[in-house]
Design a protein around this motif. Structure first.
Motif, mmCIF file in Angstrom:
data_model
loop_
_atom_site.group_PDB
_atom_site.id
_atom_site.type_symbol
_atom_site.label_atom_id
_atom_site.label_comp_id
_atom_site.label_asym_id
_atom_site.label_seq_id
_atom_site.Cartn_x
_atom_site.Cartn_y
_atom_site.Cartn_z
ATOM 1 N N GLY A 148 15.347 11.632 48.403
ATOM 2 C CA GLY A 148 15.239 10.692 47.279
ATOM 3 C C GLY A 148 16.438 9.791 47.072
ATOM 4 O O GLY A 148 16.552 9.141 46.030
ATOM 5 N N THR A 149 17.323 9.727 48.059
ATOM 6 C CA THR A 149 18.562 8.980 47.849
ATOM 7 C C THR A 149 18.356 7.466 47.816
ATOM 8 O O THR A 149 17.659 6.903 48.657
ATOM 9 N N ILE A 150 18.974 6.829 46.845
ATOM 10 C CA ILE A 150 19.083 5.369 46.862
ATOM 11 C C ILE A 150 20.570 5.063 46.910
ATOM 12 O O ILE A 150 21.326 5.500 46.043
ATOM 13 N N SER A 151 20.987 4.316 47.946
ATOM 14 C CA SER A 151 22.408 3.982 48.077
ATOM 15 C C SER A 151 22.619 2.516 47.781
ATOM 16 O O SER A 151 21.882 1.674 48.280
ATOM 17 N N VAL A 152 23.622 2.250 46.985
ATOM 18 C CA VAL A 152 23.973 0.849 46.759
ATOM 19 C C VAL A 152 25.439 0.669 47.114
ATOM 20 O O VAL A 152 26.242 1.603 46.998
ATOM 21 N N GLU A 153 25.752 -0.535 47.584
ATOM 22 C CA GLU A 153 27.156 -0.807 47.907
ATOM 23 C C GLU A 153 27.557 -2.109 47.215
ATOM 24 O O GLU A 153 26.699 -2.853 46.749
ATOM 25 N N TYR A 154 28.852 -2.333 47.136
ATOM 26 C CA TYR A 154 29.343 -3.440 46.330
ATOM 27 C C TYR A 154 30.214 -4.397 47.143
ATOM 28 O O TYR A 154 31.195 -4.938 46.643
ATOM 29 N N SER A 155 29.804 -4.627 48.383
ATOM 30 C CA SER A 155 30.601 -5.523 49.229
ATOM 31 C C SER A 155 30.479 -6.984 48.784
ATOM 32 O O SER A 155 31.212 -7.845 49.245
ATOM 33 N N LYS A 156 29.544 -7.274 47.874
ATOM 34 C CA LYS A 156 29.467 -8.633 47.317
ATOM 35 C C LYS A 156 29.841 -8.647 45.841
ATOM 36 O O LYS A 156 29.563 -9.613 45.122
ATOM 37 N N GLY A 157 30.442 -7.584 45.342
ATOM 38 C CA GLY A 157 30.824 -7.519 43.935
ATOM 39 C C GLY A 157 29.934 -6.579 43.151
ATOM 40 O O GLY A 157 28.924 -6.094 43.668
ATOM 41 N N GLY A 158 30.329 -6.320 41.904
ATOM 42 C CA GLY A 158 29.691 -5.271 41.111
ATOM 43 C C GLY A 158 28.495 -5.699 40.292
ATOM 44 O O GLY A 158 28.515 -5.614 39.063
ATOM 45 N N GLN A 159 27.438 -6.167 40.963
ATOM 46 C CA GLN A 159 26.241 -6.570 40.218
ATOM 47 C C GLN A 159 25.457 -5.367 39.699
ATOM 48 O O GLN A 159 25.390 -4.328 40.362
ATOM 49 N N ALA A 160 24.825 -5.545 38.533
ATOM 50 C CA ALA A 160 23.903 -4.540 38.012
ATOM 51 C C ALA A 160 22.667 -4.501 38.903
ATOM 52 O O ALA A 160 22.220 -5.539 39.394
ATOM 53 N N LYS A 161 22.138 -3.300 39.108
ATOM 54 C CA LYS A 161 20.922 -3.169 39.921
ATOM 55 C C LYS A 161 19.857 -2.415 39.129
ATOM 56 O O LYS A 161 20.100 -1.317 38.639
ATOM 57 N N VAL A 162 18.702 -3.066 38.992
ATOM 58 C CA VAL A 162 17.599 -2.497 38.214
ATOM 59 C C VAL A 162 16.403 -2.368 39.157
ATOM 60 O O VAL A 162 15.855 -3.373 39.613
ATOM 61 N N LEU A 163 16.039 -1.124 39.471
ATOM 62 C CA LEU A 163 15.060 -0.882 40.542
ATOM 63 C C LEU A 163 13.782 -0.233 40.030
ATOM 64 O O LEU A 163 13.816 0.617 39.132
ATOM 65 N N ILE A 164 12.687 -0.608 40.686
ATOM 66 C CA ILE A 164 11.389 -0.005 40.381
ATOM 67 C C ILE A 164 10.603 0.035 41.693
ATOM 68 O O ILE A 164 10.762 -0.867 42.532
ATOM 69 N N PRO A 165 9.776 1.076 41.896
ATOM 70 C CA PRO A 165 8.940 1.067 43.103
ATOM 71 C C PRO A 165 8.147 -0.244 43.173
ATOM 72 O O PRO A 165 7.527 -0.652 42.188
ATOM 73 N N THR A 166 8.204 -0.896 44.329
ATOM 74 C CA THR A 166 7.638 -2.237 44.471
ATOM 75 C C THR A 166 6.152 -2.269 44.115
ATOM 76 O O THR A 166 5.680 -3.229 43.507
ATOM 77 N N ASN A 167 5.441 -1.197 44.438
ATOM 78 C CA ASN A 167 3.997 -1.226 44.163
ATOM 79 C C ASN A 167 3.691 -1.277 42.656
ATOM 80 O O ASN A 167 2.614 -1.697 42.260
#
Ligand SMILES: *[C@@H]1O[C@H](CO)[C@@H](O)[C@H](O)[C@H]1NC(C)=O
Ligand SMILES: *[C@@H]1O[C@H](CO)[C@@H](O)[C@H](O)[C@H]1NC(C)=O
Ligand SMILES: *[C@@H]1O[C@H](CO)[C@@H](O)[C@H](O)[C@H]1NC(C)=O
Ligand SMILES: *[C@@H]1O[C@H](CO)[C@@H](O)[C@H](O)[C@H]1NC(C)=O
Ligand SMILES: *[C@@H]1O[C@H](CO)[C@@H](O)[C@H](O)[C@H]1NC(C)=O
Ligand SMILES: *[C@@H]1O[C@H](CO)[C@@H](O)[C@H](O)[C@H]1NC(C)=O
Ligand SMILES: *[C@@H]1O[C@H](CO)[C@@H](O)[C@H](O)[C@H]1NC(C)=O
Ligand SMILES: *[C@@H]1O[C@H](CO)[C@@H](O)[C@H](O)[C@H]1NC(C)=O
Length: 538
Positions: free
Chosen positions: A462-481
């Motif tokens: 169930g891992t979701i990995s995010v990285e910040y190589s473009k800066g610290g943007q907020a990330k709001v995720l939902i299953p695409t379907n």
């Protein structure tokens, strides 16, 4: 004959738009306005307003009405405006003029600086046609004076016995906070005796009539904690609409005690505001545990976290950007407010990056921004569009509770319903850091990040990995379907007509129900993170 018809018509309109309950407000998103500062009439000098002068700049109920597209296009489904009652109009006081609307003179009269009764009705009607709600600020705890021996005949309650005798507030002494006078000796705020039966009944019939005449949907209650327990319940029941109170201060026990059957439907969420400053202000403590702790306390303290009023700014606090100059700091905290439990509230001007310090520098005129579609405006529009979609398309998002999935040195990940928000306090500069979040979603689930429209695939466990190589943007995720038919990130919209984000959003809200009577509560004033606010008005 035609007047009979007109009467019938207006009666049926009245029924159709009778005020809104706490549960109806739960799904709303509120834009807070200082009436004097939101918009100018055509032709007025746009360079004339200086917040430092503490005087009127010319905004009215009519100019709010003329500019509702700006608010609705950002996806808001309600506005909260300055108090509507008549204010002090005498010689300029030590703290300027009553442009903010909190210096009540005769509550039974309207503030003619802001327009006529017809102007206020037209604003209310226009909002309701758009499927939006009207919340007004009400000041009940006190009136305003320029001496400690006021002429009581100018107020709605004219008998000195209807007021507590003058005494300066002894902070920390609850009786004193309730009965003594806010303000100071230059601008004292005479304190109503809200245990006097004539005051209770006078206020009750006043608010009932005001709400009815102007089809008001909800009340923001100034200085709620400065009135004794048991009063707000009666007052808000008479109003018959949602009541949210100002309980200034970060003490969660005190705050929570006002969201109670005997008190108010809800309160402005100062405890979470404080936690957000601790987690996100740059420079600052950068302490995400402050959020985790506060969310944990929601479970045992608040009767209904889904009704809390979540904000980052208001007329008494320094602008977020005055304390934390990195824009990503504000965007991440903003995403938290929209994607966790409670009703999001945005104070006008935040969407334009205003950065004044505390009163009066936080009451800037909005017109100097040219009402542009700034980055902050677009970010807020996206969050509103997404939240409005979740409310309309799922039955349980509002009822679900926010859980913390992960906290780390660089931020926090929360989940509410099927939405995972990964928030960081690293700011704009890129950093070679990442966050791994364990989600409940199966491996290979495709997730859409709704602010950037980028896609993520859930990894093992169930891992979701995010990285910040473009800066610290907020990330709001939902299953695409789950985004089907949302109109978000390329998903086809359910409705055929061409609509802006905001209009789509509030079309969901035209189902206004009859009011039921909900309870209300108490109120207001003083310090946060070492900033002492001189409590001259709210
Ligand atoms: C608290 O304030 C009330 C009202 O002013 C006053 O009567 C009372 O003596 C105060 N209590 C203390 C402990 O100072
Ligand atoms: C972070 O916040 C928590 C909760 O408010 C507090 O207990 C802790 O001491 C804070 N840590 C730091 C380093 O300030
Ligand atoms: C904070 O506000 C004060 C007064 O409005 C202003 O002078 C100062 O530049 C502001 N600071 C920032 C970082 O915007
Ligand atoms: C607003 O428009 C005026 C006139 O075109 C311009 O001078 C000013 O710089 C603009 N302000 C902003 C914040 O865009
Ligand atoms: C902002 O965008 C909306 C819709 O996309 C548009 O109607 C409006 O004119 C824009 N406002 C400005 C000031 O550019
Ligand atoms: C990022 O950090 C990792 C491990 O901490 C390191 O292997 C990698 O080289 C770093 N990348 C850059 C671009 O600095
Ligand atoms: C799998 O996820 C759980 C949390 O859901 C976590 O506690 C556990 O350590 C993870 N296992 C591995 C092998 O990463
Ligand atoms: C809300 O959902 C209903 C059906 O679930 C749909 O018909 C309607 O268009 C949606 N409204 C908005 C504003 O998304």
């Amino acid at each position: 004959m035609s007047s009979l018809l007109a009467l019938f018509f207006s009666l049926s309109l009245l029924r159709a738009v009778a005020g809104a309950t706490a549960d109806q407000w739960r799904s709303r998103s509120i834009y807070q306005i200082i009436t004097d500062r939101f918009a100018l009439p055509q032709g007025a000098d746009i360079n004339a307003c200086d917040p430092g002068k503490q005087t009127w700049c010319g905004g009215t109920w009519a100019t709010i009405r003329e500019n509702l597209d700006y608010i609705q296009n950002a996806g808001f489904t309600a506005i909260w405006i300055s108090p509507v009652s008549q204010n002090y109009e005498g010689p300029r006081s030590a703290y300027g003029d009553a442009y903010h609307g909190y210096w009540i003179a005769d509550a039974s009269k309207l503030n003619d600086r802001f327009g006529t009764a017809d102007d206020l009705k037209a604003l209310s009607d226009d909002l309701h046609k758009r499927g939006m709600y009207l919340m007004i600020d009400v000041v009940v705890n006190n009136v305003m004076s320029t001496s400690v021996t006021p002429d009581y005949s100018k107020y709605m309650f004219k008998n000195p016995s209807q007021y507590h005798p003058y005494c300066p507030i002894q902070w920390g002494n609850v009786t004193s906070e309730q009965n003594c006078w806010l303000g100071d000796t230059k601008v004292p705020l005479p304190d109503l005796n809200t245990q006097d039966p004539t005051v209770v009944s006078g206020y009750s019939s006043w608010i009932k009539d005001l709400v009815t005449e102007f089809n008001i949907d909800g009340l923001r209650i100034d200085a709620a904690k400065h009135v004794q327990p048991g009063f707000w319940n009666v007052f808000c029941e008479a109003a018959g609409v949602f009541c949210i109170g100002e309980v200034f201060g970060d003490d969660i026990n005190e705050a929570a005690s006002y969201q109670a059957p005997n008190e108010l439907d809800s309160i402005l969420n100062y405890p979470m505001y404080t936690a957000l400053t601790q987690a996100f202000w740059i420079p600052g403590a950068l302490n995400s545990s402050a959020i985790t702790n506060t969310l944990e306390l929601y479970k045992t303290k608040f009767k209904d976290p889904g009704l809390l009023g979540n904000f980052l700014e208001n007329q008494d606090l320094p602008r977020w950007a005055n304390m934390s100059v990195d824009p990503q700091s504000m965007y991440n905290a903003m995403a938290f407010n929209f994607m966790s439990d409670g009703i999001p509230i945005v104070y006008y001007g935040q969407e334009q990056g205003f950065h004044g310090s505390a009163d009066p520098w936080n009451r800037e005129p909005l017109w100097t921004s040219n009402y542009t579609n700034s980055s902050a405006y677009e970010m807020i529009a996206s969050l509103n569009q997404f939240r409005n979609f979740l409310i309309n398309s799922t039955s349980d998002w509002l009822q679900s509770r926010t859980d913390v999935l992960t906290t780390s040195d660089v931020g926090i990940a929360i989940q509410k319903g099927d939405v995972i928000s990964i928030l960081t306090n690293i700011g704009s500069p890129p950093q070679n850091v990442s966050m791994a979040v364990y989600s409940p979603f199966p491996t290979s689930t495709t997730m859409t990040e709704i602010l950037s429209c980028s896609q993520y695939v859930v990894g093992s466990n169930g891992t979701i990995s995010v990285e910040y190589s473009k800066g610290g943007q907020a990330k709001v995720l939902i299953p695409t379907n789950l985004l089907q038919n949302s109109g978000i990130c390329g998903s086809v919209q359910a409705q055929p007509e061409q609509q802006t984000k905001g209009q789509l959003a509030s079309a969901a809200f035209v189902d206004r129900k009859q009011p039921s009577f909900f309870t209300c509560g108490l109120y207001f004033v003083f310090l946060i993170l070492g900033l002492i606010a001189t409590s001259v008005h709210v």
